[in-house]
Design a protein around this motif. Sequence first.
Motif, PDB file in Angstrom:
ATOM      1  N   LEU A  68     -30.959 -22.676  34.479  1.00  0.00           N
ATOM      2  CA  LEU A  68     -30.586 -22.333  33.103  1.00  0.00           C
ATOM      3  C   LEU A  68     -29.310 -21.499  33.129  1.00  0.00           C
ATOM      4  O   LEU A  68     -29.241 -20.473  33.814  1.00  0.00           O
ATOM      5  CB  LEU A  68     -31.708 -21.539  32.441  1.00  0.00           C
ATOM      6  N   VAL A  69     -28.303 -21.933  32.377  1.00  0.00           N
ATOM      7  CA  VAL A  69     -27.056 -21.179  32.291  1.00  0.00           C
ATOM      8  C   VAL A  69     -27.302 -19.966  31.400  1.00  0.00           C
ATOM      9  O   VAL A  69     -27.658 -20.106  30.225  1.00  0.00           O
ATOM     10  CB  VAL A  69     -25.918 -22.051  31.718  1.00  0.00           C
ATOM     11  N   ASP A  70     -27.126 -18.762  31.956  1.00  0.00           N
ATOM     12  CA  ASP A  70     -27.445 -17.540  31.215  1.00  0.00           C
ATOM     13  C   ASP A  70     -26.324 -17.168  30.242  1.00  0.00           C
ATOM     14  O   ASP A  70     -25.275 -17.834  30.207  1.00  0.00           O
ATOM     15  CB  ASP A  70     -27.769 -16.395  32.188  1.00  0.00           C
ATOM     16  N   ASN A 104     -27.279 -21.573  27.837  1.00  0.00           N
ATOM     17  CA  ASN A 104     -28.554 -22.257  27.549  1.00  0.00           C
ATOM     18  C   ASN A 104     -28.573 -23.720  27.966  1.00  0.00           C
ATOM     19  O   ASN A 104     -29.565 -24.413  27.698  1.00  0.00           O
ATOM     20  CB  ASN A 104     -28.932 -22.139  26.062  1.00  0.00           C
ATOM     21  N   ASP A 105     -27.514 -24.206  28.596  1.00  0.00           N
ATOM     22  CA  ASP A 105     -27.587 -25.538  29.192  1.00  0.00           C
ATOM     23  C   ASP A 105     -28.585 -25.515  30.347  1.00  0.00           C
ATOM     24  O   ASP A 105     -28.718 -24.508  31.054  1.00  0.00           O
ATOM     25  CB  ASP A 105     -26.218 -25.986  29.716  1.00  0.00           C
ATOM     26  N   ILE A 106     -29.290 -26.623  30.514  1.00  0.00           N
ATOM     27  CA  ILE A 106     -30.250 -26.749  31.614  1.00  0.00           C
ATOM     28  C   ILE A 106     -29.733 -27.830  32.569  1.00  0.00           C
ATOM     29  O   ILE A 106     -29.494 -28.965  32.147  1.00  0.00           O
ATOM     30  CB  ILE A 106     -31.653 -27.109  31.101  1.00  0.00           C
ATOM     31  N   LEU A 107     -29.577 -27.452  33.833  1.00  0.00           N
ATOM     32  CA  LEU A 107     -28.975 -28.342  34.821  1.00  0.00           C
ATOM     33  C   LEU A 107     -29.957 -28.670  35.932  1.00  0.00           C
ATOM     34  O   LEU A 107     -30.809 -27.850  36.299  1.00  0.00           O
ATOM     35  CB  LEU A 107     -27.737 -27.694  35.447  1.00  0.00           C
ATOM     36  N   THR A 128     -25.387 -15.830  42.787  1.00  0.00           N
ATOM     37  CA  THR A 128     -24.915 -16.026  41.412  1.00  0.00           C
ATOM     38  C   THR A 128     -23.646 -16.870  41.398  1.00  0.00           C
ATOM     39  O   THR A 128     -22.659 -16.551  42.072  1.00  0.00           O
ATOM     40  CB  THR A 128     -24.628 -14.672  40.738  1.00  0.00           C
ATOM     41  N   LEU A 129     -23.685 -17.952  40.630  1.00  0.00           N
ATOM     42  CA  LEU A 129     -22.519 -18.830  40.493  1.00  0.00           C
ATOM     43  C   LEU A 129     -22.146 -18.918  39.014  1.00  0.00           C
ATOM     44  O   LEU A 129     -23.004 -19.063  38.149  1.00  0.00           O
ATOM     45  CB  LEU A 129     -22.832 -20.237  41.017  1.00  0.00           C
ATOM     46  N   SER A 130     -20.859 -18.833  38.737  1.00  0.00           N
ATOM     47  CA  SER A 130     -20.368 -18.940  37.370  1.00  0.00           C
ATOM     48  C   SER A 130     -19.999 -20.389  37.078  1.00  0.00           C
ATOM     49  O   SER A 130     -19.056 -20.939  37.661  1.00  0.00           O
ATOM     50  CB  SER A 130     -19.148 -18.034  37.173  1.00  0.00           C
ATOM     51  N   ASN A 165     -23.730 -17.899  33.973  1.00  0.00           N
ATOM     52  CA  ASN A 165     -24.086 -17.940  35.399  1.00  0.00           C
ATOM     53  C   ASN A 165     -25.415 -18.643  35.638  1.00  0.00           C
ATOM     54  O   ASN A 165     -26.261 -18.730  34.750  1.00  0.00           O
ATOM     55  CB  ASN A 165     -24.190 -16.515  35.956  1.00  0.00           C
ATOM     56  N   ILE A 166     -25.579 -19.123  36.871  1.00  0.00           N
ATOM     57  CA  ILE A 166     -26.862 -19.605  37.371  1.00  0.00           C
ATOM     58  C   ILE A 166     -27.138 -18.917  38.699  1.00  0.00           C
ATOM     59  O   ILE A 166     -26.214 -18.424  39.350  1.00  0.00           O
ATOM     60  CB  ILE A 166     -26.887 -21.140  37.563  1.00  0.00           C
ATOM     61  N   GLU A 167     -28.411 -18.861  39.069  1.00  0.00           N
ATOM     62  CA  GLU A 167     -28.783 -18.301  40.374  1.00  0.00           C
ATOM     63  C   GLU A 167     -29.098 -19.457  41.310  1.00  0.00           C
ATOM     64  O   GLU A 167     -30.040 -20.208  41.087  1.00  0.00           O
ATOM     65  CB  GLU A 167     -29.993 -17.380  40.226  1.00  0.00           C
ATOM     66  N   PHE A 168     -28.283 -19.599  42.357  1.00  0.00           N
ATOM     67  CA  PHE A 168     -28.399 -20.745  43.257  1.00  0.00           C
ATOM     68  C   PHE A 168     -28.929 -20.286  44.605  1.00  0.00           C
ATOM     69  O   PHE A 168     -28.535 -19.221  45.111  1.00  0.00           O
ATOM     70  CB  PHE A 168     -27.024 -21.397  43.432  1.00  0.00           C
TER      71      PHE A 168
END
Length: 268
Positions: free
Chosen positions: A102-104, A56-59, A116-118, A108-111
């Motif tokens: 948004l970190v799921d 749930n971190d937002i980057l 998909t990046l962890s 992961n995030i979708e870049f």
Amino acid sequence: MNKKLNLNHSIKLLSIFVLIIASSCASRKDIVYFQDEPLNEDSQLENMSELSYKTNDILTIDVSSIEPAAVMPFNLSPVSYANTNNSSSLNANGNLLRQTYLVDPNGNIEFPVLGTLSVGGLTRTQATEMLKEKLREYVKDAIVNIRLINFTVTVLGEVNRPGTYTIQDERISLSEALGLAGDLTIYGKRDNVFLIREVDGKKKYAKLDLTSINVVNSPVYYLTQNDVIYVEPNKAQVRQSTYNQNTSVIISAVATLATITAILINSN
């Protein structure tokens, strides 16, 4: 005899009234938060020299280079909405909102392009290096800038401005967080400040003594995102806390009852 009976009756009334007042007083159990969680060795927290990314971190992630065209596919475009009358689509400078990552729940995030990046569990330095490595195939000497934009800490209890605070930097100390909350009130228990932190999906706890200089050496002195700080009220504040705060009414009622008692006694 009647005088004695009236006196006894009045004393009983006063006793009942005093019991009612006493029963309205709030005990520590009624007032203090987080009382029933025992602290043990498993609850001890490690030093967080650099925060790591969590669910749930937002980057925001910006990729730049000496060749701007080469990095365009790796940067999200600012977004607008159909009805731009809604000012929430603009930032403080009146520009369109930036898209974020948004970190799921799996970390992961979708870049763009890379997929998909962890990033869960990685520090900013580690995530930056990981992205640079993956970008080398596409961009020469890419510059990666990652920022966490929903770093918040919550301060509760006996402080002057309790609430949740958004931190602009990615590092804040316990003292700085208490400063944002206006410092402890005179009723705050300074030797028993409670901290709650989530680590790997589990809640962990620590207690801190602000009266000791050694608090600055505590492994939890520097906070991480979503930390909760609770300042317990001292005994004086607990004693003053009642369910019925209308002290003037109570005093007036006691005075009235005492007057009635005196009249009953003197009338016999």
